[in-house]
Each structure stands twice: as structure tokens, then as C-alpha cells.
Design an enzyme around this catalytic site. Structure first.
Site, short mmCIF file in Angstrom:
data_model
loop_
_atom_site.label_atom_id
_atom_site.label_comp_id
_atom_site.label_asym_id
_atom_site.label_seq_id
_atom_site.Cartn_x
_atom_site.Cartn_y
_atom_site.Cartn_z
N HIS A 230 16.72 -26.12 -4.24
CA HIS A 230 16.41 -25.02 -5.06
C HIS A 230 17.60 -24.12 -4.58
O HIS A 230 18.35 -24.01 -3.81
CB HIS A 230 15.09 -24.57 -4.74
CG HIS A 230 15.09 -23.93 -2.98
ND1 HIS A 230 15.86 -22.85 -2.60
CD2 HIS A 230 14.67 -24.87 -2.11
CE1 HIS A 230 15.54 -22.81 -1.40
NE2 HIS A 230 15.06 -23.73 -1.01
N GLU A 306 9.00 -28.38 1.68
CA GLU A 306 9.59 -28.32 2.77
C GLU A 306 8.84 -28.47 4.29
O GLU A 306 7.29 -28.61 3.95
CB GLU A 306 10.17 -26.87 2.74
CG GLU A 306 11.15 -26.54 4.03
CD GLU A 306 12.41 -27.40 3.99
OE1 GLU A 306 12.06 -28.81 4.73
OE2 GLU A 306 13.53 -27.33 4.15
#
Length: 426
Positions: A230, A306
Site C-alpha cells: 500500500h 498485516e
């Protein structure tokens, strides 16, 4: 006397429904003396321009000719004036995305073996139909299947062409049988578009070994994961722990700009066929920017989130060292150690990411998927593909909005193709 040099005709085409839009290519290798189809290739390549698809069709056709005979002389016939003139050296290649494709095409066979000819679209029907079949398959979320193709050459008003149309259709069927792993002997009448394995009796083929040096060299197109980290958040520049147990930050202004640049780069490359994303906001925002360019939906994969860094969320490495020195040392020394306060160990993350990988491979066989995710999942996928130890996670650099890629083959093997590419951000 030395054997005569074989001659092939390659007809290729590519198209895009939107330019850029959903795109595909088709290519066919023909015997110039009989008109028989010797090989076919077609593929849906995601969102791309017409020119990208045309070049990819050329590349596929030249590769197919090389596989038949690397010493053959090849006459390429295409209805793309741009590709024919550029590959003939008469037009300069100005567009930066065309240059690597032209260079790739030029490396497949020596230039002395290849010539180019422009033909009207109505004389390029076989390749055009293959390209459209590939785009139709992509619209259904699939790839082109040779056994389902009906792109044989139709009867022509030209009497000489009509004389060989049967050879062309039968040759196309044999080419598709070879692609599908079946066997159709030359001389056996076959209806093009009908799966040869069901319409033509043949001797059983002895199975080849599936592992080791005896394995087939052609394992089909792999499932390819293009791994996009990202874009930046407010926590990224100071390298603060930012996992799935923290504040779930949004992209910063810098991060939004990075997402737009990577979206533009992926649209130009034209190979992405599906998009999956971590459920965290920064990934969903990055994926949305790409999806808007490519005209694709974003599917959430929970396994791509994550690591939960527990009490370390929002802290710098130095701050964790100061506050939790023993826990940090344990974490650095063992994949089974978790961050302070109930975070996830790397071993736990590895199991989660492996399960997500397997789900995605099963869901997107032989397709190119953009996975928008985070540092640890990307490093984990790369580590597992390489068979590297857990400590290798600390020896990889992954920049914000960087691209990496791993291909997964039918025999279970994987190949790392790219790591931390940030060229699109420059």
C-alpha cells in the site's frame, strides 16, 4: 544435400474493448504451402491498449514458431500498421511502453529469419477470432481454452484458399489437442471447435513423470501474484509499527499520489486480471485507485492483513527497544515469539498467509492477480517461494507502493519474478 529451411507464416492480432480496456490477443502459425494450422495461442491479458495487445500477440506467435523450429524463416502478417512498420524498422518507436515489447519480440528469433507484412483485417480473421475468444473468456472470468475454440479459418471466396480450408481446420484441431494434452494424428478428420479428446479415438498416452527432471516442461500458465504494498500513511515515514491491531490509518496525500502512479503503471502494463486486497483501510484505498483505472472489482482477502504488533503498534523500533527490550530480542531471534501484549508471531502470520495464498491459487488458476497488502505478508510470500528461513524477513526491503511478483506453477513450484520495484514512482 542440406535439409531445406522450414517456412512459417505467423498471423497475430490483439484487441482492447475500450482502449485501454479488457484486452486479449490471438496468434496462429501456418504452413504457407498448405495453409495448415500448426500452432495457436490466445490469452486474456486484463486491461490494456490495442497496441499492447497487438505486440503481445506478435510475441506469442513468434514464440510458437520458435518452438516448432528455431531455424525456420518466419513471415509475420498483421493488420496493425504500427507494429509492422515499427518491427520492420521504418517507424521509430516513441512510446515508452512499446519499446520493451518490441525489444522482446526482436529477441525471440534472429532478425534475419523474420519479415513483416501488413494485411487488411479481413485477411487476419483467424487471429482476430482467437483474440476475441480470449476477451470473451476474460469477460467470464476465465482464460481461453483451446478445446472450446471455434476460430478455424472459414471458407474463402478465393478458390485456392477454399482448397486448403479443411487442412486449416484439422490443423487447428490438432494444435488445440496438443495444447490440451490430447493427441490427434495427422490425416484424421476432426471438426474444429470440438474437443479432440472426445471426438477422435486414439491410443492412450503414457503419463509422463510429474516431478523431477522427467516432468513436462510445459506446465501451463502459472497463477501470478503481483504484490503491491500500500501507499504511505502518516506512520510510514517514521517507520512506526503499523499492523492490524492499531489505528488502521488512511493513506496520506503522498500515499494517494503513489496509488495513482502505480495504478497508471499497471494500466499501461495491461496484465492484471483480478484484484484482491487486505481488509485494512490503507490497502483498500490503494486497491480502489488501481481498480478505478482497470475497471475491475476489489475482493477482500482477510488472510492478507498485516501482523498484529500488539503493544508495539504506533511505536518506532527505537521506542520498542527502550520499552520492551527482552520481548524485542525474543522476537528478533525466533519466528515463534510474538510482540508484547498478545500480538502475532511470524509463524502465526506465515500460516495465515499460506492459507490465503492457497485459496487465491485455487480461485485464480493461470491468472494474474494484483494482491494489495503489507510488508509482512509480501515478505512471507517471497520467503516461502524461495524456501528461505524465517530470518530472511529481516533481509528484504519493501518500499511503500512497491511491486513484487511471484508465479505459482501446476507442479507446486514457485518463482520469484520481481522484488521491490519502485520505477513507477520516479
Amino acid at each position: 544435400m542440406p535439409d531445406a529451411v522450414r517456412q512459417f507464416v505467423v498471423e497475430a492480432d490483439g484487441g482492447s474493448r475500450g482502449n485501454p480496456g479488457p484486452a486479449g490477443y490471438g496468434a496462429v502459425v501456418l504452413d504457407p504451402a498448405t495453409g495448415e494450422t500448426l500452432a495457436e495461442a490466445a490469452e486474456f491479458i486484463g486491461v490494456a491498449t490495442n497496441n499492447v495487445a497487438e505486440y503481445k500477440g506478435l510475441i506469442a506467435g513468434l514464440r510458437a514458431a520458435r518452438e516448432l523450429d528455431p531455424a525456420a524463416r518466419v513471415r509475420v502478417r498483421m493488420d496493425s500498421k504500427l507494429v509492422v512498420e515499427q518491427m520492420s524498422g521504418r517507424w521509430k518507436i516513441k512510446h515508452p511502453d512499446m519499446k520493451p515489447l518490441a525489444a522482446e519480440a526482436g529477441r525471440i528469433l534472429p532478425s534475419s529469419q523474420v519479415s513483416y507484412e501488413w494485411i487488411p483485417r479481413e485477411r487476419n480473421k483467424h487471429a482476430d477470432r482467437l483474440a476475441n475468444e480470449a476477451m470473451d473468456a476474460g469477460k467470464r472470468g476465465r482464460q481461453w481454452e483451446p478445446s472450446a475454440s471455434t476460430a478455424d479459418l472459414s471458407a474463402s471466396a478465393d478458390a485456392s484458399a477454399a482448397r486448403v480450408v479443411g487442412d486449416a481446420a484439422a490443423g487447428a484441431a490438432r494444435a488445440r489437442a496438443a495444447l490440451a494434452g490430447a493427441s490427434v494424428p495427422a490425416g484424421v478428420p476432426v471438426t474444429a471447435g470440438v474437443s479432440p479428446s472426445t471426438s477422435v479415438p486414439d491410443k492412450p498416452v503414457e503419463a509422463a513423470p510429474t516431478v523431477g527432471w522427467g516432468a513436462s516442461a510445459d506446465l501451463g500458465a502459472p497463477a501470478t501474484f503481483v504484490l503491491l504494498r500500500h501507499g504511505e500513511t502518516a506512520l510510514t515515514p517514521s517507520k512506526r509499527f503499523s499492523g492490524s491491531g492499531g489505528s488502521d490509518p488512511e493513506l496520506s496525500a503522498v500515499g494517494r499520489g503513489q496509488a495513482e502512479r502505480v495504478a497508471a503503471a499497471l494500466a499501461e502494463r495491461g496484465t492484471i486480471q483480478a484484484i484482491v486486497s487486505s481488509p485494512l483501510r490503507r490497502c483498500r484505498e490503494t486497491a480502489a485507485a488501481v481498480a478505478a483505472r482497470l475497471g475491475l472489482d476489489v475482493h477482500i482477502e482477510e488472510g492478507l492483513r498485516e501482523t498484529d504488533f500488539g503493544a508495539w503498534e504506533g511505536l518506532t523500533f527505537g521506542e520498542v527497544r527502550e520499552r520492551y527490550p527482552d520481548d524485542l530480542d525474543a522476537w528478533l531471534g525466533s519466528a515463534k515469539a510474538a510482540p508484547t501484549g498478545g500480538g502475532e508471531s511470524f509463524a502465526t502470520v506465515s500460516r495465515r498467509v499460506s492459507a490465503a495464498r492457497d485459496r487465491l491459487i485455487a480461485a485464480y488458476p493461470r491468472r494474474t492477480v494484483l494482491a494489495v497488502t503489507h510488508v509482512t505478508p509480501i515478505k512471507t510470500l517471497v520467503r516461502l517461494a524461495l524456501g528461505a528461513p524465517p530470518e530472511s524477513l529481516f533481509r528484504m526491503e519493501l518500499s511503500a507502493a512497491s511491486l513484487s511478483a511471484v508465479a505459482y506453477y501446476a507442479d507446486g513450484n514457485a518463482s520469484v519474478r520481481l522484488l521491490n520495484d519502485t520505477g513507477h514512482l520516479r
